[in-house]
Design an enzyme around this catalytic site. Sequence first.
Site, PDB file in Angstrom:
ATOM      1  N   ASN A   1       0.878  -1.175   0.000  1.00  0.00           N
ATOM      2  CA  ASN A   1       0.000   0.000   0.000  1.00  0.00           C
ATOM      3  C   ASN A   1       0.913   1.221   0.000  1.00  0.00           C
ATOM      4  O   ASN A   1       1.441   1.597   1.041  1.00  0.00           O
ATOM      5  CB  ASN A   1      -0.896  -0.048   1.246  1.00  0.00           C
ATOM      6  CG  ASN A   1      -1.736   1.206   1.403  1.00  0.00           C
ATOM      7  OD1 ASN A   1      -1.829   2.022   0.482  1.00  0.00           O
ATOM      8  ND2 ASN A   1      -2.345   1.363   2.576  1.00  0.00           N
ATOM      9  N   TRP A   2       1.062   1.806  -1.174  1.00  0.00           N
ATOM     10  CA  TRP A   2       2.010   2.924  -1.295  1.00  0.00           C
ATOM     11  C   TRP A   2       1.514   4.205  -0.648  1.00  0.00           C
ATOM     12  O   TRP A   2       2.269   5.140  -0.460  1.00  0.00           O
ATOM     13  CB  TRP A   2       2.294   3.204  -2.776  1.00  0.00           C
ATOM     14  CG  TRP A   2       3.126   2.179  -3.479  1.00  0.00           C
ATOM     15  CD1 TRP A   2       3.516   0.952  -3.012  1.00  0.00           C
ATOM     16  CD2 TRP A   2       3.669   2.291  -4.804  1.00  0.00           C
ATOM     17  NE1 TRP A   2       4.261   0.298  -3.955  1.00  0.00           N
ATOM     18  CE2 TRP A   2       4.368   1.101  -5.074  1.00  0.00           C
ATOM     19  CE3 TRP A   2       3.619   3.275  -5.790  1.00  0.00           C
ATOM     20  CZ2 TRP A   2       5.027   0.871  -6.279  1.00  0.00           C
ATOM     21  CZ3 TRP A   2       4.261   3.054  -6.996  1.00  0.00           C
ATOM     22  CH2 TRP A   2       4.979   1.865  -7.232  1.00  0.00           C
ATOM     23  N   LYS A   3       0.218   4.262  -0.367  1.00  0.00           N
ATOM     24  CA  LYS A   3      -0.386   5.499   0.159  1.00  0.00           C
ATOM     25  C   LYS A   3      -0.053   6.663  -0.777  1.00  0.00           C
ATOM     26  O   LYS A   3       0.035   6.473  -1.984  1.00  0.00           O
ATOM     27  CB  LYS A   3       0.061   5.739   1.607  1.00  0.00           C
ATOM     28  CG  LYS A   3      -0.141   4.470   2.453  1.00  0.00           C
ATOM     29  CD  LYS A   3       0.015   4.672   3.919  1.00  0.00           C
ATOM     30  CE  LYS A   3      -0.169   3.336   4.622  1.00  0.00           C
ATOM     31  NZ  LYS A   3      -0.164   3.439   6.066  1.00  0.00           N
TER      32      LYS A   3
ATOM     33  N   HIS B   1      -9.731   1.363   4.753  1.00  0.00           N
ATOM     34  CA  HIS B   1      -8.453   1.545   5.454  1.00  0.00           C
ATOM     35  C   HIS B   1      -8.637   2.526   6.612  1.00  0.00           C
ATOM     36  O   HIS B   1      -9.400   3.484   6.498  1.00  0.00           O
ATOM     37  CB  HIS B   1      -7.402   2.073   4.473  1.00  0.00           C
ATOM     38  CG  HIS B   1      -6.025   2.048   5.051  1.00  0.00           C
ATOM     39  ND1 HIS B   1      -5.577   3.021   5.914  1.00  0.00           N
ATOM     40  CD2 HIS B   1      -5.025   1.153   4.915  1.00  0.00           C
ATOM     41  CE1 HIS B   1      -4.327   2.720   6.280  1.00  0.00           C
ATOM     42  NE2 HIS B   1      -3.974   1.588   5.687  1.00  0.00           N
TER      43      HIS B   1
ATOM     44  N   GLU C   1      -6.893   4.894   7.657  1.00  0.00           N
ATOM     45  CA  GLU C   1      -6.623   6.302   7.317  1.00  0.00           C
ATOM     46  C   GLU C   1      -7.830   6.922   6.611  1.00  0.00           C
ATOM     47  O   GLU C   1      -8.125   8.107   6.788  1.00  0.00           O
ATOM     48  CB  GLU C   1      -5.354   6.403   6.461  1.00  0.00           C
ATOM     49  CG  GLU C   1      -4.110   6.211   7.321  1.00  0.00           C
ATOM     50  CD  GLU C   1      -2.907   5.636   6.604  1.00  0.00           C
ATOM     51  OE1 GLU C   1      -2.866   5.655   5.363  1.00  0.00           O
ATOM     52  OE2 GLU C   1      -1.996   5.147   7.303  1.00  0.00           O
TER      53      GLU C   1
ATOM     54  N   GLU D   1      -5.875  -4.864  10.485  1.00  0.00           N
ATOM     55  CA  GLU D   1      -4.906  -3.798  10.684  1.00  0.00           C
ATOM     56  C   GLU D   1      -5.216  -3.069  11.982  1.00  0.00           C
ATOM     57  O   GLU D   1      -6.001  -2.103  11.986  1.00  0.00           O
ATOM     58  CB  GLU D   1      -4.958  -2.807   9.520  1.00  0.00           C
ATOM     59  CG  GLU D   1      -4.537  -3.398   8.195  1.00  0.00           C
ATOM     60  CD  GLU D   1      -3.854  -2.362   7.311  1.00  0.00           C
ATOM     61  OE1 GLU D   1      -2.765  -2.656   6.812  1.00  0.00           O
ATOM     62  OE2 GLU D   1      -4.402  -1.254   7.146  1.00  0.00           O
TER      63      GLU D   1
ATOM     64  N   GLY E   1       1.771   2.248  10.691  1.00  0.00           N
ATOM     65  CA  GLY E   1       2.691   3.376  10.541  1.00  0.00           C
ATOM     66  C   GLY E   1       3.358   3.804  11.833  1.00  0.00           C
ATOM     67  O   GLY E   1       3.954   4.875  11.900  1.00  0.00           O
TER      68      GLY E   1
ATOM     69  N   SER F   1       2.920  -2.142  10.361  1.00  0.00           N
ATOM     70  CA  SER F   1       4.368  -2.200  10.562  1.00  0.00           C
ATOM     71  C   SER F   1       4.973  -3.577  10.251  1.00  0.00           C
ATOM     72  O   SER F   1       5.858  -4.051  10.969  1.00  0.00           O
ATOM     73  CB  SER F   1       4.729  -1.746  11.979  1.00  0.00           C
ATOM     74  OG  SER F   1       4.242  -0.425  12.199  1.00  0.00           O
TER      75      SER F   1
ATOM     76  N   GLY G   1       2.573  -1.105   4.336  1.00  0.00           N
ATOM     77  CA  GLY G   1       2.647   0.302   3.972  1.00  0.00           C
ATOM     78  C   GLY G   1       4.088   0.742   3.775  1.00  0.00           C
ATOM     79  O   GLY G   1       4.685   0.527   2.722  1.00  0.00           O
ATOM     80  N   GLY G   2       4.664   1.330   4.810  1.00  0.00           N
ATOM     81  CA  GLY G   2       6.003   1.915   4.728  1.00  0.00           C
ATOM     82  C   GLY G   2       7.037   1.019   4.054  1.00  0.00           C
ATOM     83  O   GLY G   2       7.782   1.465   3.160  1.00  0.00           O
TER      84      GLY G   2
HETATM   85  P1  PGA Z   1       2.456   0.285   7.684  1.00  0.00           P
HETATM   86  O1  PGA Z   1       1.039   0.526   6.972  1.00  0.00           O
HETATM   87  O2  PGA Z   1       3.006  -1.001   7.123  1.00  0.00           O
HETATM   88  O3  PGA Z   1       3.269   1.484   7.295  1.00  0.00           O
HETATM   89  O4  PGA Z   1       2.206   0.192   9.142  1.00  0.00           O
HETATM   90  C1  PGA Z   1       0.160  -0.553   6.766  1.00  0.00           C
HETATM   91  C2  PGA Z   1      -1.090  -0.068   6.088  1.00  0.00           C
HETATM   92  O5  PGA Z   1      -1.488   1.085   6.331  1.00  0.00           O
HETATM   93  O6  PGA Z   1      -1.705  -0.775   5.289  1.00  0.00           O
END
Ligand code: PGA
Length: 255
Positions: free
Chosen positions: A9-11, A95, A97, A172, A178, A217, A238-239
Site C-alpha cells: 500500500n504505497w499510500k 483503510h 486512514e 490492521e 505506521g 508495521s 505500507g512503509g
Molecule cells: P504500515 O502501513 O506497514 O506502514 O504500518 C500498513 C497499512 O497502512 O496498510
Amino acid sequence: MRRNLVVGNWKMHGDIHSNQVLLSALINGLNNYQNADYVVCVPNPYLHQTRTLLENTNIAWGGQNVNQFEEGAFTGAVSPHMLTDLGCTFVILGHSERRVLFHETNLSAAARFDASIKANLTPILCVGETLAEHDAGLTEVIVASQMDAVMATLSDDDFARAMHLNMVFAYEPVWAVGTGKTATPEQAQEVHHFIRQRIARRNAEAAALVRIVYGGSVKASNAAQLFNMPDVDGGLVGGASLDADEFIAICKAAN
Ligand code: PGA
C-alpha cells in the site's frame, strides 16, 4: 490450501521516476517466486504507468480506494470501472486512514464493497481497532461490527460473487499502522482466527478459503513469524512497500 498474499500500500508516495525504479526492482526480485501472490496498490495517477510496467509479470496492481457510484458529478472520485479499465484487479477498502482522516464509515465501506464486486474488483476489506479500543478489550467487538456492516449487506449471490473474486480481509490494528509497533504473531493469530470464525457463521467453506492478511508495521524482520501463524495468509504493507529490498524480502517470506 490458501496461497499467501502480500499487498503493498504505497499510500500518497511516489513519482514517475521513483515508481519506475521501485517497480523494476520488484519485477526482477519476484520473478522466480511463484508460490505467493503479490499486489501493489498505487496512487491513481500512476495506475497507467504501473500497468505498463507490470503487465505480463507475476505482480498485480490495484487502487487504494474507490467510489461506490458508477459515474456522475462526484468531483475527485474514481469509479470501480475506472480502476478495472486500468487493469486493476484489487482495491483496498475501509483503510483506517480513510476512516479516521476522511470520515468514511462502515456504511460507506459496505457500499464500496458492493460496487467493487459488481465491477469484478477483489476487495481487500480492512478492519481493526484503535489503541483505546484495544486497551479497553474491545478488539473483537470493533472487528465484528466492521465486518458485519459489510457482510450483512451482501445477499447470498453477492457473497458467492465476493468468494468467486477471492475477497480478502486485512486485520490492521490502528495502533500498529505506521507506528513501528507490530502486533505479536500470537495477537495477530487470535484476531485472524476470530475473523475466520465470524465468516464461518455465514459460510464455513468460504471461511476456510478466504485470505486474511495482517497489516501494521510489517517488515522484513517480522514477516516470517507473522506469516507462519495458521490464520495469517500474508500481509498488507505500507512503509516497507516503498523500499524494494524490504518489500521483496517480505514477499519471499510469504512465498
Ligand atoms: P504500515 O502501513 O506497514 O506502514 O504500518 C500498513 C497499512 O497502512 O496498510
